[in-house]
Scaffold this active site. Structure first.
Site, PDB file in Angstrom:
ATOM      1  N   GLU A  97      63.319  27.718 -48.914  1.00 31.97           N
ATOM      2  CA  GLU A  97      62.514  27.794 -50.146  1.00 31.97           C
ATOM      3  C   GLU A  97      62.578  29.204 -50.724  1.00 31.97           C
ATOM      4  O   GLU A  97      62.673  30.184 -49.981  1.00 31.97           O
ATOM      5  CB  GLU A  97      61.045  27.477 -49.820  1.00 31.97           C
ATOM      6  N   ASP A  98      62.487  29.275 -52.040  1.00 26.67           N
ATOM      7  CA  ASP A  98      62.439  30.591 -52.689  1.00 26.67           C
ATOM      8  C   ASP A  98      61.061  31.225 -52.505  1.00 26.67           C
ATOM      9  O   ASP A  98      60.922  32.337 -52.032  1.00 26.67           O
ATOM     10  CB  ASP A  98      62.779  30.464 -54.183  1.00 26.67           C
ATOM     11  N   ASP A 101      53.696  29.072 -53.165  1.00 32.98           N
ATOM     12  CA  ASP A 101      52.562  29.513 -53.973  1.00 32.98           C
ATOM     13  C   ASP A 101      51.337  28.704 -53.513  1.00 32.98           C
ATOM     14  O   ASP A 101      50.720  29.016 -52.490  1.00 32.98           O
ATOM     15  CB  ASP A 101      52.952  29.275 -55.438  1.00 32.98           C
ATOM     16  N   PHE A 150      53.662  36.876 -60.968  1.00 37.89           N
ATOM     17  CA  PHE A 150      54.726  35.926 -61.299  1.00 37.89           C
ATOM     18  C   PHE A 150      56.030  36.708 -61.222  1.00 37.89           C
ATOM     19  O   PHE A 150      56.203  37.738 -61.868  1.00 37.89           O
ATOM     20  CB  PHE A 150      54.549  35.320 -62.696  1.00 37.89           C
ATOM     21  N   ARG A 163      67.396  33.815 -63.784  1.00 36.42           N
ATOM     22  CA  ARG A 163      67.816  33.456 -62.410  1.00 36.42           C
ATOM     23  C   ARG A 163      68.876  34.412 -61.862  1.00 36.42           C
ATOM     24  O   ARG A 163      68.938  34.659 -60.668  1.00 36.42           O
ATOM     25  CB  ARG A 163      68.368  32.029 -62.377  1.00 36.42           C
TER      26      ARG A 163
HETATM   27  P1  5GP Z   1      53.788  25.638 -55.128  1.00 37.60           P
HETATM   28  O1  5GP Z   1      54.006  24.182 -55.093  1.00 37.60           O
HETATM   29  O2  5GP Z   1      53.770  26.280 -53.756  1.00 37.60           O
HETATM   30  O3  5GP Z   1      52.581  26.019 -55.945  1.00 37.60           O
HETATM   31  O4  5GP Z   1      54.972  26.275 -55.945  1.00 37.60           O
HETATM   32  C1  5GP Z   1      56.240  26.426 -55.398  1.00 37.60           C
HETATM   33  C2  5GP Z   1      57.283  26.473 -56.474  1.00 37.60           C
HETATM   34  O5  5GP Z   1      56.741  27.020 -57.699  1.00 37.60           O
HETATM   35  C3  5GP Z   1      58.401  27.408 -56.080  1.00 37.60           C
HETATM   36  O6  5GP Z   1      59.408  26.738 -55.384  1.00 37.60           O
HETATM   37  C4  5GP Z   1      58.859  27.951 -57.442  1.00 37.60           C
HETATM   38  O7  5GP Z   1      59.792  27.069 -57.994  1.00 37.60           O
HETATM   39  C5  5GP Z   1      57.614  27.943 -58.292  1.00 37.60           C
HETATM   40  N1  5GP Z   1      56.950  29.258 -58.302  1.00 37.60           N
HETATM   41  C6  5GP Z   1      55.796  29.608 -57.685  1.00 37.60           C
HETATM   42  N2  5GP Z   1      55.496  30.894 -57.920  1.00 37.60           N
HETATM   43  C7  5GP Z   1      56.486  31.364 -58.699  1.00 37.60           C
HETATM   44  C8  5GP Z   1      56.762  32.666 -59.261  1.00 37.60           C
HETATM   45  O8  5GP Z   1      56.051  33.660 -59.100  1.00 37.60           O
HETATM   46  N3  5GP Z   1      57.907  32.742 -60.023  1.00 37.60           N
HETATM   47  C9  5GP Z   1      58.738  31.706 -60.238  1.00 37.60           C
HETATM   48  N4  5GP Z   1      59.813  31.916 -60.993  1.00 37.60           N
HETATM   49  N5  5GP Z   1      58.512  30.471 -59.711  1.00 37.60           N
HETATM   50  C10 5GP Z   1      57.402  30.324 -58.953  1.00 37.60           C
END
Ligand code: 5GP
Length: 176
Positions: A97-98, A101, A150, A163
């Site tokens: 995973e990148d 959040d 962010f 990206r």
């Molecule tokens: P979650 O489901 O944990 O809230 O969000 C995970 C996904 O939200 C990540 O895989 C990513 O695609 C996106 N995401 C969450 N925070 C960020 C951020 O700070 N920047 C970007 N570009 N994407 C984010």
């Protein structure tokens, strides 16, 4: 076209250094057993490409597409946009995973992949916004815990832009 000068949170050198360390941790945990990396599209593709090049050639790769964000906000609804081509039953699976959040995306995909009966299911996340978590999820390997910014670059987007930035930058750019 601009290359986008954002304040770096992590430079290319910091990312590469941490990836080398993560790779050692990951390999030690599998003790020589084969595994497959499952990259979560699209944000993890650059991290996965760099991580993979530090791993043995036997390590397999597949991709899963999930989407929950629109602009800088999560929609809260996770959608499957691309499924695996590999039958992962009986395999050691490492989800790549990148960023984690709220944890919603990860918990959704761990449930989905767990139902396919892999031999084991682990997670490596490059970035972890620990304070934002609303769902409890276990991350086996974390690149960097971060504050509630962010971030973009190194695979992470803002409406599909940024990206290709070779470092992780903070959005919006600081006003100077
Ligand atoms: P979650 O489901 O944990 O809230 O969000 C995970 C996904 O939200 C990540 O895989 C990513 O695609 C996106 N995401 C969450 N925070 C960020 C951020 O700070 N920047 C970007 N570009 N994407 C984010």
């Amino acid at each position: 076209m601009s290359l986008g000068n954002l304040e770096p949170l992590f430079t290319t050198e910091q990312l590469q250094h941490r990836i080398q360390e993560l790779s050692q941790e990951i390999l030690a945990s599998y003790g020589g057993e084969p595994f497959i990396c499952v990259g979560i599209l699209k944000g993890s593709f650059i991290f996965l490409a760099d991580l993979l090049r530090t791993l043995p050639v036997e390590v397999k790769v597949d991709f899963l597409g999930l989407s929950s964000y629109s602009g800088t906000e999560s929609t809260g609804v996770v959608r499957l946009t691309h499924d695996l081509k590999t039958d992962i039953s009986g395999m050691h699976v490492l989800v790549v995973e990148d960023i984690v959040d709220s944890g919603l995306t990860l918990s959704y995909l761990l449930r989905m992949l767990g139902a396919r009966q892999p031999k084991s299911l682990k997670v490596v996340a490059l970035l972890d916004k620990v304070a934002r978590r609303t769902v409890d999820v276990d991350i086996d390997f974390v690149g960097f815990p971060i504050e509630d910014h962010f971030v973009v670059g190194y695979g992470l987007d803002l409406d599909e832009g940024y990206r290709g930035l070779p470092y992780i930058g903070m959005f919006p750019p600081s006003a100077e």
